[in-house]
Design an enzyme around this catalytic site. Structure first.
Site, short mmCIF file in Angstrom:
data_model
loop_
_atom_site.label_atom_id
_atom_site.label_comp_id
_atom_site.label_asym_id
_atom_site.label_seq_id
_atom_site.Cartn_x
_atom_site.Cartn_y
_atom_site.Cartn_z
N SER A 104 -5.95 -10.93 -3.54
CA SER A 104 -5.16 -11.50 -4.62
C SER A 104 -3.69 -11.14 -4.45
O SER A 104 -2.97 -10.86 -5.42
CB SER A 104 -5.67 -11.01 -5.98
OG SER A 104 -5.33 -11.92 -7.01
N SER A 107 -4.84 -13.80 -12.24
CA SER A 107 -4.90 -14.31 -10.86
C SER A 107 -5.91 -15.43 -10.65
O SER A 107 -5.96 -16.00 -9.55
CB SER A 107 -5.21 -13.16 -9.89
OG SER A 107 -4.09 -12.32 -9.76
N LYS A 114 -4.58 -18.58 -9.23
CA LYS A 114 -4.43 -18.78 -7.80
C LYS A 114 -5.39 -19.86 -7.28
O LYS A 114 -5.17 -20.42 -6.20
CB LYS A 114 -4.66 -17.47 -7.04
CG LYS A 114 -3.53 -16.45 -7.22
CD LYS A 114 -3.81 -15.18 -6.42
CE LYS A 114 -2.62 -14.22 -6.40
NZ LYS A 114 -2.45 -13.47 -7.65
#
Length: 401
Positions: A143, A85, A88
Protein backbone atom coordinates in the site's frame (compact mmCIF):
# COMPACT_ATOMS: atom_id res chain seq x y z
CA UNK A 1 7.93 8.16 -21.50
CA UNK A 2 5.65 10.36 -19.46
CA UNK A 3 2.30 11.16 -20.97
CA UNK A 4 1.35 14.77 -21.74
CA UNK A 5 0.13 16.67 -18.70
CA UNK A 6 -2.79 18.16 -20.65
CA UNK A 7 -6.16 17.24 -19.18
CA UNK A 8 -8.44 15.17 -21.35
CA UNK A 9 -12.08 16.19 -21.66
CA UNK A 10 -13.10 13.30 -19.36
CA UNK A 11 -10.41 14.22 -16.82
CA UNK A 12 -11.45 17.88 -16.76
CA UNK A 13 -15.04 16.88 -16.19
CA UNK A 14 -13.90 14.66 -13.33
CA UNK A 15 -11.91 17.54 -11.85
CA UNK A 16 -14.98 19.77 -12.15
CA UNK A 17 -17.08 17.22 -10.27
CA UNK A 18 -14.45 16.91 -7.55
CA UNK A 19 -14.41 20.66 -7.07
CA UNK A 20 -18.16 21.26 -6.99
CA UNK A 21 -20.12 21.39 -3.74
CA UNK A 22 -21.56 17.98 -2.89
CA UNK A 23 -25.18 19.06 -3.43
CA UNK A 24 -24.33 20.24 -6.97
CA UNK A 25 -22.11 17.32 -7.93
CA UNK A 26 -24.79 14.77 -6.98
CA UNK A 27 -27.77 16.55 -8.47
CA UNK A 28 -28.26 13.78 -11.03
CA UNK A 29 -28.09 11.13 -8.31
CA UNK A 30 -30.74 12.85 -6.21
CA UNK A 31 -33.58 11.28 -8.19
CA UNK A 32 -32.20 7.75 -8.45
CA UNK A 33 -30.69 5.06 -6.27
CA UNK A 34 -27.70 3.38 -7.84
CA UNK A 35 -28.08 -0.35 -7.34
CA UNK A 36 -31.72 -0.33 -6.21
CA UNK A 37 -34.07 1.37 -3.78
CA UNK A 38 -33.35 -0.86 -0.77
CA UNK A 39 -29.70 0.12 -0.76
CA UNK A 40 -30.75 3.66 0.11
CA UNK A 41 -32.21 2.49 3.42
CA UNK A 42 -30.27 2.59 6.64
CA UNK A 43 -29.81 -0.57 8.67
CA UNK A 44 -29.43 -4.22 7.65
CA UNK A 45 -30.99 -5.22 4.34
CA UNK A 46 -31.50 -8.93 3.68
CA UNK A 47 -34.25 -11.11 2.18
CA UNK A 48 -34.90 -14.84 2.27
CA UNK A 49 -31.93 -15.76 4.45
CA UNK A 50 -31.06 -15.70 8.13
CA UNK A 51 -27.97 -16.28 10.22
CA UNK A 52 -26.15 -13.01 9.58
CA UNK A 53 -23.17 -12.61 11.93
CA UNK A 54 -23.96 -10.95 15.23
CA UNK A 55 -21.95 -8.16 16.86
CA UNK A 56 -20.88 -6.53 13.62
CA UNK A 57 -19.74 -3.04 14.60
CA UNK A 58 -18.82 -1.74 11.15
CA UNK A 59 -20.52 1.47 10.10
CA UNK A 60 -21.16 0.06 6.63
CA UNK A 61 -20.79 -3.27 4.82
CA UNK A 62 -21.85 -5.09 1.64
CA UNK A 63 -21.96 -8.76 0.60
CA UNK A 64 -22.30 -9.32 -3.15
CA UNK A 65 -22.00 -12.05 -5.76
CA UNK A 66 -19.07 -11.06 -7.98
CA UNK A 67 -20.39 -12.86 -11.07
CA UNK A 68 -24.06 -11.86 -11.07
CA UNK A 69 -23.62 -8.54 -9.30
CA UNK A 70 -26.43 -9.33 -6.86
CA UNK A 71 -26.13 -7.65 -3.48
CA UNK A 72 -27.05 -10.42 -1.02
CA UNK A 73 -27.03 -8.30 2.13
CA UNK A 74 -25.95 -4.84 3.17
CA UNK A 75 -25.77 -2.36 6.01
CA UNK A 76 -25.80 1.35 5.11
CA UNK A 77 -24.46 0.51 1.65
CA UNK A 78 -24.36 4.09 0.39
CA UNK A 79 -23.11 5.69 3.59
CA UNK A 80 -20.26 8.04 2.74
CA UNK A 81 -17.11 7.42 4.73
CA UNK A 82 -13.37 7.95 4.40
CA UNK A 83 -12.02 5.06 2.28
CA UNK A 84 -8.32 5.01 3.29
CA UNK A 85 -6.14 2.86 1.02
CA UNK A 86 -9.04 0.91 -0.44
CA UNK A 87 -9.28 3.92 -2.77
CA UNK A 88 -6.14 2.53 -4.41
CA UNK A 89 -8.46 0.05 -6.17
CA UNK A 90 -9.90 2.99 -8.13
CA UNK A 91 -6.37 4.31 -8.73
CA UNK A 92 -5.36 0.96 -10.22
CA UNK A 93 -8.54 0.66 -12.29
CA UNK A 94 -7.82 4.13 -13.72
CA UNK A 95 -4.07 3.96 -14.41
CA UNK A 96 -3.11 0.28 -14.65
CA UNK A 97 -3.67 -0.21 -18.38
CA UNK A 98 -2.02 3.07 -19.37
CA UNK A 99 1.53 1.99 -18.53
CA UNK A 100 3.36 -1.05 -19.88
CA UNK A 101 4.29 -3.33 -17.00
CA UNK A 102 7.80 -3.85 -18.45
CA UNK A 103 8.53 -0.13 -18.77
CA UNK A 104 11.52 0.99 -16.67
CA UNK A 105 11.58 4.30 -14.83
CA UNK A 106 14.29 6.06 -12.87
CA UNK A 107 12.75 7.79 -9.86
CA UNK A 108 13.63 11.41 -9.10
CA UNK A 109 13.35 13.50 -5.94
CA UNK A 110 10.46 15.40 -7.52
CA UNK A 111 8.45 12.17 -7.89
CA UNK A 112 8.47 11.72 -4.12
CA UNK A 113 8.32 15.34 -2.98
CA UNK A 114 4.52 15.36 -2.58
CA UNK A 115 4.14 12.08 -0.64
CA UNK A 116 2.25 13.00 2.57
CA UNK A 117 4.18 12.74 5.84
CA UNK A 118 3.18 9.65 7.80
CA UNK A 119 2.33 7.66 4.67
CA UNK A 120 2.72 3.93 4.32
CA UNK A 121 5.75 3.34 2.12
CA UNK A 122 7.22 0.46 0.17
CA UNK A 123 10.71 2.06 0.25
CA UNK A 124 11.25 3.69 -3.14
CA UNK A 125 14.48 5.67 -3.42
CA UNK A 126 15.44 8.42 -5.88
CA UNK A 127 18.04 7.35 -8.41
CA UNK A 128 16.89 3.71 -8.51
CA UNK A 129 15.24 2.35 -11.65
CA UNK A 130 12.05 0.31 -11.23
CA UNK A 131 9.77 -1.49 -13.63
CA UNK A 132 6.12 -0.53 -13.70
CA UNK A 133 5.34 -4.04 -12.48
CA UNK A 134 7.49 -3.50 -9.39
CA UNK A 135 5.79 -0.17 -8.70
CA UNK A 136 2.38 -1.84 -8.82
CA UNK A 137 3.63 -4.52 -6.44
CA UNK A 138 4.52 -1.68 -4.11
CA UNK A 139 0.97 -0.33 -4.42
CA UNK A 140 -0.88 -3.60 -3.90
CA UNK A 141 1.37 -5.44 -1.46
CA UNK A 142 2.62 -2.64 0.80
CA UNK A 143 0.00 0.00 0.00
CA UNK A 144 2.95 2.28 -0.71
CA UNK A 145 1.98 5.89 -1.23
CA UNK A 146 5.46 6.44 -2.63
CA UNK A 147 4.66 3.95 -5.42
CA UNK A 148 1.30 5.65 -6.05
CA UNK A 149 2.95 9.04 -6.43
CA UNK A 150 5.64 7.78 -8.79
CA UNK A 151 3.00 6.14 -11.01
CA UNK A 152 0.85 9.27 -10.82
CA UNK A 153 3.75 11.42 -12.03
CA UNK A 154 4.35 8.93 -14.84
CA UNK A 155 0.66 9.39 -15.69
CA UNK A 156 1.05 13.17 -16.04
CA UNK A 157 0.89 14.35 -12.44
CA UNK A 158 -1.20 14.19 -9.29
CA UNK A 159 -3.87 16.66 -10.45
CA UNK A 160 -4.41 14.84 -13.72
CA UNK A 161 -4.58 11.47 -11.99
CA UNK A 162 -7.10 12.72 -9.42
CA UNK A 163 -9.27 14.14 -12.19
CA UNK A 164 -9.11 10.90 -14.16
CA UNK A 165 -9.98 8.87 -11.06
CA UNK A 166 -13.03 11.05 -10.44
CA UNK A 167 -14.11 10.65 -14.03
CA UNK A 168 -13.57 6.89 -13.77
CA UNK A 169 -15.69 6.72 -10.62
CA UNK A 170 -18.55 8.44 -12.43
CA UNK A 171 -18.07 6.11 -15.40
CA UNK A 172 -18.38 3.17 -12.99
CA UNK A 173 -21.47 4.91 -11.52
CA UNK A 174 -19.80 5.16 -8.13
CA UNK A 175 -21.53 8.42 -7.25
CA UNK A 176 -20.75 8.33 -3.52
CA UNK A 177 -17.05 8.77 -4.24
CA UNK A 178 -15.12 12.05 -4.22
CA UNK A 179 -11.39 11.84 -4.94
CA UNK A 180 -8.95 14.35 -3.45
CA UNK A 181 -5.73 12.30 -3.55
CA UNK A 182 -4.78 9.18 -5.54
CA UNK A 183 -3.41 7.29 -2.52
CA UNK A 184 -6.37 7.35 -0.10
CA UNK A 185 -4.48 9.36 2.51
CA UNK A 186 -6.65 11.43 4.85
CA UNK A 187 -7.97 14.57 3.17
CA UNK A 188 -11.14 16.48 4.02
CA UNK A 189 -13.85 15.71 1.52
CA UNK A 190 -12.32 12.42 0.31
CA UNK A 191 -15.14 9.92 0.66
CA UNK A 192 -16.56 6.73 -0.77
CA UNK A 193 -18.98 4.00 0.33
CA UNK A 194 -19.05 0.24 0.79
CA UNK A 195 -21.16 0.05 -2.36
CA UNK A 196 -18.68 2.06 -4.45
CA UNK A 197 -15.63 0.19 -3.15
CA UNK A 198 -17.32 -3.07 -4.10
CA UNK A 199 -17.92 -1.67 -7.60
CA UNK A 200 -14.23 -0.80 -7.88
CA UNK A 201 -13.19 -4.29 -6.79
CA UNK A 202 -15.57 -6.07 -9.14
CA UNK A 203 -14.52 -4.04 -12.16
CA UNK A 204 -10.82 -4.22 -11.30
CA UNK A 205 -10.89 -8.01 -10.92
CA UNK A 206 -11.94 -8.32 -14.56
CA UNK A 207 -8.38 -7.34 -15.46
CA UNK A 208 -5.76 -10.10 -15.26
CA UNK A 209 -2.99 -7.77 -14.05
CA UNK A 210 -5.21 -6.35 -11.30
CA UNK A 211 -6.09 -9.88 -10.14
CA UNK A 212 -2.46 -10.93 -10.24
CA UNK A 213 -1.18 -8.01 -8.19
CA UNK A 214 -3.85 -8.11 -5.50
CA UNK A 215 -3.37 -11.85 -5.01
CA UNK A 216 0.44 -11.73 -4.76
CA UNK A 217 1.66 -12.62 -1.27
CA UNK A 218 5.37 -11.77 -1.50
CA UNK A 219 7.74 -10.17 -4.00
CA UNK A 220 11.37 -9.13 -4.25
CA UNK A 221 11.73 -5.36 -4.43
CA UNK A 222 14.76 -3.38 -5.69
CA UNK A 223 17.07 -1.94 -3.04
CA UNK A 224 19.69 -0.48 -5.40
CA UNK A 225 22.33 -2.15 -7.50
CA UNK A 226 21.66 -5.88 -7.61
CA UNK A 227 20.23 -5.96 -4.08
CA UNK A 228 16.59 -6.66 -3.28
CA UNK A 229 14.45 -7.03 -0.20
CA UNK A 230 11.25 -9.00 0.24
CA UNK A 231 7.89 -7.31 0.65
CA UNK A 232 4.78 -9.07 1.95
CA UNK A 233 1.14 -8.31 1.27
CA UNK A 234 -0.49 -6.53 4.21
CA UNK A 235 -3.84 -8.30 3.62
CA UNK A 236 -3.92 -10.44 6.77
CA UNK A 237 -6.58 -12.85 5.43
CA UNK A 238 -4.38 -13.50 2.41
CA UNK A 239 -1.12 -14.09 4.27
CA UNK A 240 -2.33 -15.32 7.66
CA UNK A 241 -0.48 -12.75 9.76
CA UNK A 242 -1.13 -10.94 13.04
CA UNK A 243 -2.76 -13.99 14.62
CA UNK A 244 -5.22 -14.62 11.79
CA UNK A 245 -5.48 -17.73 9.65
CA UNK A 246 -5.57 -17.42 5.89
CA UNK A 247 -9.14 -17.40 4.60
CA UNK A 248 -9.83 -20.41 2.38
CA UNK A 249 -10.43 -19.26 -1.19
CA UNK A 250 -9.55 -15.59 -0.65
CA UNK A 251 -7.55 -14.02 -3.49
CA UNK A 252 -7.53 -10.25 -2.74
CA UNK A 253 -8.54 -7.40 -2.92
CA UNK A 254 -7.37 -4.37 -0.84
CA UNK A 255 -7.11 -3.26 2.77
CA UNK A 256 -6.63 0.18 4.25
CA UNK A 257 -6.09 2.12 7.45
CA UNK A 258 -5.73 5.75 8.41
CA UNK A 259 -6.12 7.44 11.76
CA UNK A 260 -9.13 9.31 10.36
CA UNK A 261 -10.83 6.50 8.46
CA UNK A 262 -10.00 3.63 10.77
CA UNK A 263 -9.90 0.25 9.05
CA UNK A 264 -11.45 -0.53 5.68
CA UNK A 265 -11.27 -3.70 3.61
CA UNK A 266 -12.66 -5.26 0.45
CA UNK A 267 -12.09 -9.00 0.09
CA UNK A 268 -12.88 -11.47 -2.69
CA UNK A 269 -13.07 -15.24 -2.24
CA UNK A 270 -14.17 -18.23 -4.32
CA UNK A 271 -15.66 -21.49 -3.07
CA UNK A 272 -17.67 -24.17 -4.82
CA UNK A 273 -17.75 -22.29 -8.10
CA UNK A 274 -19.03 -19.08 -6.52
CA UNK A 275 -17.12 -15.83 -6.00
CA UNK A 276 -18.20 -13.33 -3.36
CA UNK A 277 -17.15 -9.78 -2.60
CA UNK A 278 -17.34 -8.26 0.88
CA UNK A 279 -16.57 -4.68 1.82
CA UNK A 280 -16.35 -3.60 5.47
CA UNK A 281 -15.84 0.01 6.58
CA UNK A 282 -14.98 1.45 9.98
CA UNK A 283 -15.59 -1.24 12.63
CA UNK A 284 -15.47 0.14 16.17
CA UNK A 285 -12.45 -1.90 17.20
CA UNK A 286 -9.09 -1.72 15.45
CA UNK A 287 -6.65 -4.56 15.03
CA UNK A 288 -8.13 -7.57 13.30
CA UNK A 289 -11.81 -6.54 13.53
CA UNK A 290 -12.15 -5.51 9.88
CA UNK A 291 -10.77 -8.89 8.77
CA UNK A 292 -12.87 -10.85 11.26
CA UNK A 293 -16.00 -9.05 10.06
CA UNK A 294 -15.08 -9.79 6.45
CA UNK A 295 -14.43 -13.49 7.14
CA UNK A 296 -17.73 -13.81 9.02
CA UNK A 297 -19.69 -12.18 6.20
CA UNK A 298 -17.97 -14.35 3.60
CA UNK A 299 -18.83 -17.44 5.66
CA UNK A 300 -22.45 -16.30 5.74
CA UNK A 301 -22.48 -15.67 2.00
CA UNK A 302 -21.14 -19.12 1.17
CA UNK A 303 -23.69 -20.83 3.47
CA UNK A 304 -26.89 -18.97 4.40
CA UNK A 305 -26.39 -16.51 1.56
CA UNK A 306 -27.14 -19.18 -1.01
CA UNK A 307 -30.84 -18.76 -0.25
CA UNK A 308 -30.75 -14.98 -0.09
CA UNK A 309 -32.80 -12.92 -2.52
CA UNK A 310 -31.03 -9.89 -3.91
CA UNK A 311 -31.63 -6.59 -2.13
CA UNK A 312 -29.83 -4.68 -4.89
CA UNK A 313 -27.28 -5.02 -7.63
CA UNK A 314 -23.79 -3.88 -8.54
CA UNK A 315 -24.44 -1.81 -11.65
CA UNK A 316 -22.43 -2.09 -14.84
CA UNK A 317 -20.24 0.83 -15.93
CA UNK A 318 -21.56 3.34 -18.43
CA UNK A 319 -20.55 2.22 -21.88
CA UNK A 320 -20.18 -1.40 -20.72
CA UNK A 321 -23.82 -2.43 -20.54
CA UNK A 322 -24.80 0.02 -17.81
CA UNK A 323 -28.40 1.22 -17.86
CA UNK A 324 -30.18 3.98 -15.99
CA UNK A 325 -30.46 3.50 -12.25
CA UNK A 326 -33.65 2.24 -10.66
CA UNK A 327 -36.15 4.97 -9.87
CA UNK A 328 -36.99 5.59 -6.21
CA UNK A 329 -39.11 7.96 -4.13
CA UNK A 330 -37.46 11.38 -4.05
CA UNK A 331 -36.81 11.61 -0.32
CA UNK A 332 -35.32 8.17 -0.01
CA UNK A 333 -33.24 8.58 -3.14
CA UNK A 334 -31.82 11.83 -1.93
CA UNK A 335 -30.77 10.11 1.29
CA UNK A 336 -28.95 7.46 -0.72
CA UNK A 337 -27.16 10.03 -2.81
CA UNK A 338 -26.09 12.06 0.20
CA UNK A 339 -25.37 9.09 2.48
CA UNK A 340 -27.38 7.57 5.29
CA UNK A 341 -28.17 9.67 8.35
CA UNK A 342 -25.02 10.54 10.25
CA UNK A 343 -22.88 9.56 7.31
CA UNK A 344 -19.84 11.65 8.11
CA UNK A 345 -16.43 10.10 8.58
CA UNK A 346 -14.74 10.23 11.97
CA UNK A 347 -13.46 13.70 12.74
CA UNK A 348 -14.78 15.35 9.58
CA UNK A 349 -17.84 16.14 7.53
CA UNK A 350 -18.59 14.99 4.00
CA UNK A 351 -20.47 18.23 3.47
CA UNK A 352 -17.24 20.23 3.58
CA UNK A 353 -16.20 18.94 0.17
CA UNK A 354 -15.35 22.34 -1.25
CA UNK A 355 -12.85 22.88 1.56
CA UNK A 356 -11.35 19.41 1.13
CA UNK A 357 -11.04 19.80 -2.65
CA UNK A 358 -9.28 23.15 -2.52
CA UNK A 359 -6.43 21.81 -4.60
CA UNK A 360 -8.80 20.61 -7.29
CA UNK A 361 -10.54 23.98 -7.34
CA UNK A 362 -7.22 25.72 -7.85
CA UNK A 363 -6.50 23.51 -10.85
CA UNK A 364 -9.94 23.73 -12.43
CA UNK A 365 -9.14 26.87 -14.38
CA UNK A 366 -6.15 25.19 -15.97
CA UNK A 367 -8.30 22.25 -17.01
CA UNK A 368 -10.91 24.49 -18.62
CA UNK A 369 -8.16 26.46 -20.37
CA UNK A 370 -6.72 23.22 -21.74
CA UNK A 371 -10.09 22.16 -23.12
CA UNK A 372 -10.63 25.52 -24.81
CA UNK A 373 -7.16 25.41 -26.30
CA UNK A 374 -7.74 21.94 -27.68
CA UNK A 375 -11.08 23.02 -29.10
CA UNK A 376 -9.42 25.95 -30.90
CA UNK A 377 -6.79 23.63 -32.33
CA UNK A 378 -9.49 21.28 -33.55
CA UNK A 379 -11.34 24.16 -35.21
CA UNK A 380 -8.10 25.17 -36.92
CA UNK A 381 -7.57 21.64 -38.21
CA UNK A 382 -5.04 20.72 -35.54
CA UNK A 383 -5.39 18.40 -32.53
CA UNK A 384 -8.80 16.80 -32.16
CA UNK A 385 -10.56 17.36 -28.84
CA UNK A 386 -11.30 14.42 -26.55
CA UNK A 387 -9.45 11.16 -26.14
CA UNK A 388 -7.07 10.66 -24.13
CA UNK A 389 0.33 0.02 6.10
CA UNK A 390 0.39 -2.22 7.90
CA UNK A 391 3.23 -0.77 10.02
CA UNK A 392 2.83 -2.87 13.13
CA UNK A 393 0.27 -0.78 14.98
CA UNK A 394 -1.98 2.27 14.98
CA UNK A 395 0.79 4.76 15.71
CA UNK A 396 1.32 5.64 12.06
CA UNK A 397 -0.89 8.31 10.53
CA UNK A 398 -1.66 6.22 7.48
CA UNK A 399 -1.07 2.62 6.57
CA UNK A 400 -2.70 -0.31 4.82
CA UNK A 401 -3.83 -1.79 8.14
Amino acid sequence: MRESSRLSRRAALGLTAAALPLSTATEAAATTVIGGERLARSGVQVRGASGLPKKLTARSWVVADCTSGEVLASFNAHRRLAPASTLKMLFADTVLKKLDRNQRYRVTDADLADVPAGSSLVGIKPGITYTVEQLWQGVFLRSGNDAVHVLSHMNGGIARTVAEMQARAEELRALDTRVVSPDGFDHKGQISSAYDLTLFARHGLRDADFRGYCGTRTADFPAGGKKTFQIQNTDRLLTGSWGLKTYDGLFGVKNGYTSHAGNTFTGAASRGGRTLLVTVMHPDAGGNAVYEHTAALLDWGFTHGRSAQAVGTLVEPLGEGGTSAHAAPEGRAARAAAGAPGSTAKGGSAWHLAEGAAGAVALLGAGVWALRRRGKRAAAGGEAPGGDADQGGATVAEGPG
